[in-house]
Design an enzyme around this catalytic site. Structure first.
Site, short mmCIF file in Angstrom:
data_model
loop_
_atom_site.label_atom_id
_atom_site.label_comp_id
_atom_site.label_asym_id
_atom_site.label_seq_id
_atom_site.Cartn_x
_atom_site.Cartn_y
_atom_site.Cartn_z
N GLU A 167 -46.98 -47.88 41.30
CA GLU A 167 -46.30 -46.74 41.94
C GLU A 167 -47.28 -45.89 42.74
O GLU A 167 -46.92 -45.29 43.75
CB GLU A 167 -45.56 -45.88 40.93
CG GLU A 167 -44.32 -46.54 40.32
CD GLU A 167 -44.64 -47.40 39.11
OE1 GLU A 167 -45.84 -47.61 38.82
OE2 GLU A 167 -43.69 -47.87 38.45
N PHE A 182 -36.21 -42.63 25.54
CA PHE A 182 -37.10 -43.68 26.02
C PHE A 182 -37.38 -43.44 27.51
O PHE A 182 -36.47 -43.27 28.31
CB PHE A 182 -36.47 -45.06 25.82
CG PHE A 182 -37.34 -46.17 26.37
CD1 PHE A 182 -38.59 -46.43 25.82
CD2 PHE A 182 -36.91 -46.93 27.44
CE1 PHE A 182 -39.39 -47.44 26.33
CE2 PHE A 182 -37.71 -47.94 27.96
CZ PHE A 182 -38.96 -48.19 27.41
N GLN A 183 -38.66 -43.41 27.87
CA GLN A 183 -39.12 -43.19 29.24
C GLN A 183 -38.60 -41.89 29.85
O GLN A 183 -38.30 -41.82 31.03
CB GLN A 183 -38.78 -44.39 30.13
CG GLN A 183 -39.58 -45.62 29.70
CD GLN A 183 -39.52 -46.77 30.68
OE1 GLN A 183 -38.53 -46.95 31.38
NE2 GLN A 183 -40.59 -47.56 30.72
N LYS A 187 -29.71 -41.35 35.54
CA LYS A 187 -29.03 -42.62 35.72
C LYS A 187 -27.51 -42.47 35.76
O LYS A 187 -26.83 -43.13 36.55
CB LYS A 187 -29.43 -43.60 34.60
CG LYS A 187 -28.86 -44.98 34.79
CD LYS A 187 -29.59 -46.02 33.97
CE LYS A 187 -29.00 -47.40 34.25
NZ LYS A 187 -29.80 -48.48 33.65
N MET A 237 -71.04 -41.50 46.36
CA MET A 237 -71.08 -40.06 46.58
C MET A 237 -71.56 -39.32 45.33
O MET A 237 -72.32 -38.35 45.41
CB MET A 237 -69.70 -39.55 47.02
CG MET A 237 -69.70 -38.10 47.43
SD MET A 237 -70.89 -37.76 48.74
CE MET A 237 -69.85 -37.87 50.17
C1 LIG Z 1 -59.39 -40.82 41.52
C2 LIG Z 1 -60.76 -40.26 41.67
N1 LIG Z 1 -61.63 -40.34 40.64
C3 LIG Z 1 -62.88 -39.84 40.75
C4 LIG Z 1 -63.29 -39.24 41.91
C5 LIG Z 1 -64.69 -38.66 42.05
N2 LIG Z 1 -65.45 -39.38 43.09
C6 LIG Z 1 -65.56 -38.89 44.35
S1 LIG Z 1 -66.38 -39.93 45.36
C7 LIG Z 1 -66.64 -41.03 44.13
C8 LIG Z 1 -67.38 -42.32 44.39
C9 LIG Z 1 -66.57 -43.26 45.20
O1 LIG Z 1 -67.19 -44.53 45.19
P1 LIG Z 1 -66.84 -45.60 46.30
O2 LIG Z 1 -65.38 -45.70 46.47
O3 LIG Z 1 -67.56 -46.85 45.98
O4 LIG Z 1 -67.39 -44.92 47.63
P2 LIG Z 1 -68.92 -44.64 48.07
O5 LIG Z 1 -69.20 -43.20 47.79
O6 LIG Z 1 -69.80 -45.55 47.30
O7 LIG Z 1 -68.92 -44.93 49.53
C10 LIG Z 1 -66.08 -40.58 42.93
C11 LIG Z 1 -66.14 -41.28 41.63
C12 LIG Z 1 -62.33 -39.15 42.95
N3 LIG Z 1 -62.60 -38.53 44.11
N4 LIG Z 1 -61.10 -39.69 42.83
#
Ligand SMILES: Cc1ncc(C[n+]2csc(CCOP(=O)(O)OP(=O)(O)O)c2C)c(N)n1
Ligand SMILES: [Mg+2]
Length: 603
Positions: free
Chosen positions: A48, A110-111, A160, A509
């Site tokens: 989803e 349920f759900q 529903k 990042m």
């Molecule tokens: C759903 C979610 N979980 C955690 C984060 C925190 N977060 C921000 S950037 C990042 C790293 C992303 O890694 P990647 O997709 O490999 O991109 P890169 O920075 O390596 O280019 C994380 C864990 C987020 N933004 N979204």
């Protein structure tokens, strides 16, 4: 008609041509009715969250509300991230959830989850339908609310039993909502005041955001810039609102934005160490004396320390949503208005009384700043000494693929015309830096919520809406994995969106923050197999192939161009796994809540 049929008929009347919907007990009635629709294509995502992100991709690419649907309970809660995402980025979205029968609500059936309650803080509006006779009216209202004024998500929760009740429906011609008045127009007096400020200003800057794009005001903005010659910095959401290669474009500003955009707004400030070891901020050159903030919300990723943001300038803030005015940043001139109206009217007034002022010194200063600190990258010592070089490159420095380079090559081979979606992380910032937008709705990115996993499903939604455009997800290895199951949707539905993964085997990042602020100590940011670092893990090529999606890996620079070309030439969905070093940092970088004086950049 039965409730489920009324729902589908009302969606058709609302102009819906695509719905991203995953069935379950509480929504299967509606799916049964959807199978009989001749106008609506139902796309089955494999999660989803993929469905709601795809609906957002559709909406961001077109401006029309995206539509998704899920069953009650876990199906509905899987939509929540996407609804929050649409809320923070003002994306028109209608999210339908099935609900347990009316008589079971409040009994931990349920759900059963309270979808109305769960989403209350993240919707523009929401409905729990309790009477089959309300369906047609509510669906008209939902689309009206989602798409007008400041757009946003609307949730419709439908038990529903309501889907199964029968009635003779009355389809209203249009919405009639007392108390909802999305049309806001600034009066001439306040717009004249803005023009008077412009006429006096010596260093004016436009700071424009997603509001220009959702308000369809891009053309009006361009005319306004031509008439006033005011340089334009956009937010990440505003990328493409003004052509980024135009000489008056300052690209985008904020934490990882262009140094020259941040200087133009805040002044060129530098921290210098004094002989006694203390630090002082030196004002090298002043920034804007007038900031025209149009369709923006002074997000902290833009402002850093908000009290210091454009500290010495007069600020005009025009927004359609009155609640944004004086929220994050108190300003001298807050104006509630549809930005398209405001720009149109100011353009008319400027035609009658053209400006004389052209601020040549200011334009020269900006040209110097652009020369001084353009977006750029180079092969750094860190890359050369990295584990990546040892494990994968056999020391061949000339063959290493830097992430920025891959995006630039994609830009070149698509002539800058592709629709780009992204995940969240370093690759997202580089995509925005190295794929300058010509048009609105070209960069589709999860900006406010920053939801990893957004990129590929959003690309599917955008490709469905814009089948004749290249739609390419520039993704991270971490982000791509979060909705990797949507490869099935792409293949089975025949949606040829492409993914170019900048695979650094890390949560890049977060790793960058570890390097800068935690002495490089790794706290669960490595995504590869620690037992076998030489292997790229997971093998996205094998994953994609198991979904019957063609895929390729690129490790060496010499292979990059032909591989990107093969991806572009393919008439199928495609995964290009580009292996890049993990040592790169996104620059410039203004650490959170700091000022431009603390900007880290490569001089
Ligand atoms: C759903 C979610 N979980 C955690 C984060 C925190 N977060 C921000 S950037 C990042 C790293 C992303 O890694 P990647 O997709 O490999 O991109 P890169 O920075 O390596 O280019 C994380 C864990 C987020 N933004 N979204
Ligand atoms: Mg990564």
């Amino acid at each position: 008609m039965q409730g489920n049929e009324i729902i589908v008929a009302a969606l058709e009347r609302a102009g819906v041509d695509t719905i991203f919907a995953y069935p379950g007990g509480a929504s299967m009635e509606i799916h049964q009715a959807l199978t009989r629709s001749k106008r609506i294509r139902t796309i089955l995502p494999r999660h989803e969250q993929g469905g709601v992100f795809a609906a957002e991709g559709y909406a961001r690419a077109t401006g029309k509300a995206g539509v998704c649907m899920a069953t009650s309970g876990p199906g509905a809660t899987n939509l929540v991230t996407g609804i929050a995402d649409a809320s923070l980025d003002s994306v028109p979205l209608v999210a339908i959830s099935g609900q347990v029968p009316h008589s079971m609500i409040g009994r931990n059936a349920f759900q059963e989850t309270d979808m109305f309650g769960i989403t209350l803080p993240i919707v523009k509006h929401s409905y729990l339908i309790t009477d089959v006779n309300d369906i047609a009216r509510i669906i008209v209202e939902a689309f009206h609310i989602a798409q007008t004024g400041r757009p946003g998500p609307v949730v419709i929760d439908i038990p529903k039993n309501v889907q199964q009740q029968r009635t003779v429906p009355v389809f209203p011609k249009g919405p009639s909502l007392r108390g909802y008045n999305p049309e806001q127009r600034a009066d001439d007096a306040s717009l004249e005041q803005v023009l008077a400020l412009i006429a006096k200003a010596e260093r004016p800057v436009l700071y424009v955001g997603g509001g220009i794009i959702t308000g369809n005001a891009s053309q009006e903005l361009c005319a306004f810039v031509e008439a006033t010659q005011i340089p334009v910095a956009t937010t990440l959401m505003g990328c493409g609102a003004f052509p980024e290669l135009h000489p008056l474009s300052l690209r985008w500003l904020g934490m990882h934005g262009a140094a020259f955009a941040n200087w133009a707004v805040n002044g060129e400030l530098r921290k210098e160490k004094l002989s006694d070891g203390s630090e002082q901020v030196v004002n090298v050159a002043p920034g804007a004396d007038l900031l025209l903030a149009f369709g923006v919300r002074f997000d902290d990723r833009v402002t850093g320390n908000v009290a210091k943001f454009c500290e010495h300038g007069t600020i005009v803030h025009i927004d359609i949503d009155a609640s944004e005015l004086n929220k994050n940043k108190p300003v001298q001139y807050p104006i509630v208005s549809d930005i398209r109206h405001a720009l149109r009217r100011m353009n008319e007034l400027l035609k009658q009384r053209p400006l004389r002022q052209r601020c040549p010194a200011w334009h020269q200063q900006i040209a110097r700043w652009k020369e001084q600190a353009p977006f750029h990258y180079r092969l750094t010592e860190e890359v050369l000494k990295s584990q990546h070089m040892r494990d994968h490159m056999n020391g061949r420095a000339d063959e290493v693929v830097l992430p920025q380079m891959a995006i630039q090559m994609l830009y070149e081979l698509t002539q800058g015309d592709a629709i780009i979606t992204t995940g969240v992380g370093q690759h997202q910032m580089w995509a925005a830096q190295y794929y300058p937008c010509k048009h609105p709705r070209q960069l589709l990115t999860s900006a406010g919520l920053g939801s990893m996993g957004f990129g590929f499903p959003a690309a599917l939604g955008a490709k469905v809406a814009r089948p004749n455009r290249h739609v390419i997800d520039i993704d991270g290895d971490g982000s791509f994995l979060m909705n990797v199951q949507e490869l099935a949707t792409a293949h089975i539905e025949g949606i040829p969106a492409k993914a170019m993964i900048l695979n650094n085997q890390h949560l890049g990042m977060v790793m960058q923050w570890e390097d800068r602020f935690y002495a490089g100590r790794r706290g669960h940011t490595y995504l590869g197999d620690p037992e076998n670092k030489k292997q790229i893990y997971p093998d996205f090529v094998a994953v994609a192939q198991s979904f019957n999606v063609p895929a390729e890996r690129v490790m060496f620079k010499r292979d990059l161009r032909p591989a990107i070309q093969r991806m572009l030439d393919s008439d199928q969905p495609y995964v290009l796994d580009v292996i890049t070093p993990y040592t790169e940092h996104v620059l410039p970088f203004i650490p959170a809540n700091r000022t431009v004086a603390e900007m880290i950049y490569d001089e």
